[in-house]
Scaffold this motif. Sequence first.
Motif, PDB file in Angstrom:
ATOM      1  N   GLY A  33       0.683  -1.160  -0.079  1.00 10.78           N
ATOM      2  CA  GLY A  33       0.060  -0.019  -0.036  1.00 10.78           C
ATOM      3  C   GLY A  33       0.788   1.301   0.018  1.00 10.78           C
ATOM      4  O   GLY A  33       2.101   1.166   0.196  1.00 10.78           O
ATOM      5  N   GLU A  34       0.114   2.550  -0.381  1.00 12.60           N
ATOM      6  CA  GLU A  34       0.964   3.661  -0.271  1.00 12.60           C
ATOM      7  C   GLU A  34       1.650   3.985   1.322  1.00 12.60           C
ATOM      8  O   GLU A  34       1.202   3.460   2.204  1.00 12.60           O
TER       9      GLU A  34
ATOM     10  N   SER B 233      -0.776   4.305   4.195  1.00 13.10           N
ATOM     11  CA  SER B 233      -2.020   3.606   4.112  1.00 13.10           C
ATOM     12  C   SER B 233      -2.298   2.823   5.293  1.00 13.10           C
ATOM     13  O   SER B 233      -3.521   2.120   5.452  1.00 13.10           O
TER      14      SER B 233
ATOM     15  N   LYS C 231      -0.063   0.304   6.818  1.00  9.39           N
ATOM     16  CA  LYS C 231       0.792  -1.011   7.003  1.00  9.39           C
ATOM     17  C   LYS C 231       1.518  -1.059   8.215  1.00  9.39           C
ATOM     18  O   LYS C 231       1.142  -2.238   8.661  1.00  9.39           O
TER      19      LYS C 231
ATOM     20  N   VAL D 157      -3.820  -5.931   0.206  1.00  5.15           N
ATOM     21  CA  VAL D 157      -3.615  -4.468  -0.346  1.00  5.15           C
ATOM     22  C   VAL D 157      -4.400  -3.541   0.380  1.00  5.15           C
ATOM     23  O   VAL D 157      -5.604  -3.451   0.571  1.00  5.15           O
ATOM     24  N   LEU D 158      -3.714  -2.477   1.111  1.00  7.10           N
ATOM     25  CA  LEU D 158      -4.209  -1.461   1.983  1.00  7.10           C
ATOM     26  C   LEU D 158      -4.592  -0.162   1.330  1.00  7.10           C
ATOM     27  O   LEU D 158      -3.455   0.160   0.349  1.00  7.10           O
ATOM     28  N   LYS D 159      -5.480   0.551   1.275  1.00 10.57           N
ATOM     29  CA  LYS D 159      -5.680   1.807   0.790  1.00 10.57           C
ATOM     30  C   LYS D 159      -6.389   2.653   1.878  1.00 10.57           C
ATOM     31  O   LYS D 159      -7.477   2.338   2.288  1.00 10.57           O
ATOM     32  N   ALA D 160      -5.875   3.815   2.210  1.00 13.92           N
ATOM     33  CA  ALA D 160      -6.430   4.674   3.142  1.00 13.92           C
ATOM     34  C   ALA D 160      -7.111   4.084   4.350  1.00 13.92           C
ATOM     35  O   ALA D 160      -8.084   4.404   4.850  1.00 13.92           O
TER      36      ALA D 160
ATOM     37  N   HIS E 128      -8.204  -2.748   0.385  1.00  9.25           N
ATOM     38  CA  HIS E 128      -8.597  -2.456  -0.863  1.00  9.25           C
ATOM     39  C   HIS E 128      -8.993  -3.839  -1.551  1.00  9.25           C
ATOM     40  O   HIS E 128      -9.812  -3.922  -2.253  1.00  9.25           O
TER      41      HIS E 128
ATOM     42  N   GLN F 226      -4.717   1.508  -9.653  1.00 12.38           N
ATOM     43  CA  GLN F 226      -5.863   1.927  -8.560  1.00 12.38           C
ATOM     44  C   GLN F 226      -5.246   2.178  -7.265  1.00 12.38           C
ATOM     45  O   GLN F 226      -5.568   3.165  -6.615  1.00 12.38           O
ATOM     46  N   VAL F 227      -4.318   1.358  -7.015  1.00 12.03           N
ATOM     47  CA  VAL F 227      -3.556   1.746  -5.470  1.00 12.03           C
ATOM     48  C   VAL F 227      -2.670   2.843  -5.593  1.00 12.03           C
ATOM     49  O   VAL F 227      -2.424   3.586  -4.598  1.00 12.03           O
ATOM     50  N   PHE F 228      -1.672   2.652  -6.499  1.00  7.36           N
ATOM     51  CA  PHE F 228      -0.545   3.613  -6.361  1.00  7.36           C
ATOM     52  C   PHE F 228      -0.768   4.605  -7.321  1.00  7.36           C
ATOM     53  O   PHE F 228       0.219   5.639  -7.366  1.00  7.36           O
TER      54      PHE F 228
END
Lengths: 331, 229
Positions: free
Chosen positions: B36-37, B40, B42, B199-202, B206, B222-224
């Motif tokens: 993840g970003e 996000s 992690k 996959v983590l997003k915000a 995700h 979509q994620v990055f």
Amino acid sequence: MTNLTRHRLVLAGLIAVLLVFGVNVGSSGITLLDLRAESTQAEFAAVILFEIRLPRLFLAALVGAALGLAGAAIQGLLRNPLAEPGILGVSSGGAAAAVIALYFGFAAWHSFALPVFAMFGSGLALFVILWIAGIKAPVTSIILAGIAVTSFCGGVIALALSFAANPFAFQEISYWLLGSFVGRDLQHIYMLLPGFIMGASLLLYSRHYLLSLTLGENVAASMGFSHRRQRLVVLIGLALTTGSAVAVTGIIGFVGLIVPHIVRPFVRNRPDYLLVSSALAGSCLVLLLDLLVQVLPTGPELQVGSLAALLGGPFFLFLLMKNIVRGDIWR
Amino acid sequence: MALKLEQVSFAYRADEPVLRDISSLIHAGKLTAIIGENGSGKSTLMNLIAGISKPTAGRIVRPSSDFASIGYLGQNEQPSWALSATDLVAIGLLSQRNVDQNQAHQRVTQVLEQVDCAHLAQRSIAQISAGELQRLQLARALVAEQAVILADEPTAALDLRHQGSIMRLLREQADNGKVVVVVLHDLQLVQTWCDDVVVLKAGRVHQQGRVDEILNADLVRQVFGVSDF
């Protein structure tokens, strides 16, 4: 025999040698040999040796142990070799509280009032420093917070001195502040012991925590150490050892800084092994300093605290410069 | 045996949740990546699994509730004292009760061999490379033979060869039937070494699943927000 045991035995041996040597040193020129003299002189010698010199020596050894141990523990807790109870204002906190106790006459209530005040003052100073800076703060902030606390405590002490009832009170307080073993007796050992034993036990209990902290707070927490609880234990341990030492001798700075630094190579830099070894080496150093002030031909005896500062100040600068050159302290 | 996250949430401040409703089943014997970003969540999620912080809602079911069951390798943090390699690795045994000195010595020797650092045993960590230090840190996380191994960006700041050696060691742990979770930024490493990915997003999941099924250009976009995967 492991290296660790060996160097601790050497330190213990050194303490024994210094004790035996120290009991023979003093202004009256009396030595152990005088015990074999005729009865009245032998009795006189016994009083000097066992009621004046021996308590002073034991007190020096215990105070040294307390300061060495406290220095090792605070360096482990803050993960920094520049930390020291004196520099961080923990000693001045104890001293300011002790001066308040002396000034307002609380110290006369009970012989334990003075050490209790000093321990409380040290604890409060430590708490304020960690509260201002936060335990995760870079060492610069912690040292700056320490400077703030030290100056404030200095102000409190100066205030007490300037309102001192008479010149004798002024002199008594200022001499006491300089850090000295002159005129200390068995009574002072009794004052020191409870705080020392409890504080040292708490600090030794924290040895695994201090070791795990080497790898950072997260790793320590992942191994089940509760920071909140463990920090409190170390904090109380530091306040008890530093405070009770300050209460009986005034401020003797830099011992807690120098000793762990000298000992570290012998314990493979392990913050847990450092505790006991620093306590032993602290004993040696303070015994040595106290002997030095007695044999140095300075007319009126130098104060141990002044000698420690005279030697410790330059040493601290040296450490600071070495670390700045290496560049790994100012994170 | 598995590690179960049930609607786990976490917030430092009530109005700013860092993690929301994370549910996941992390299997033993699989190497699971968390990606993840930056920001996000992690590392926060890793800290929760490691027991360093507690979830504000939901729960985490570990194979055993004991701390002794988790080996945690944190983000590159410089040890504060120059210990010897052996002493550093032995710190991993502090959480273990009933380990006598002989057993401890034996375990440390074994695990040093396992991470190819036997030759460093007596060396001070001041005199070794970043790659070697990271292998020792991993050895420290493995020495107590815990059922769960967590590694937060274990390959950051390492060159390609050392990245590979760390990933291979984690892979071995997974193959030995452990729960192994690793936070990674390098998606090539995820593709090469990992079985599953979360996959983590915000602060939310995700997507999660098998690496070969879900990790593709679409997901990366979509994620990055980049299109050159």
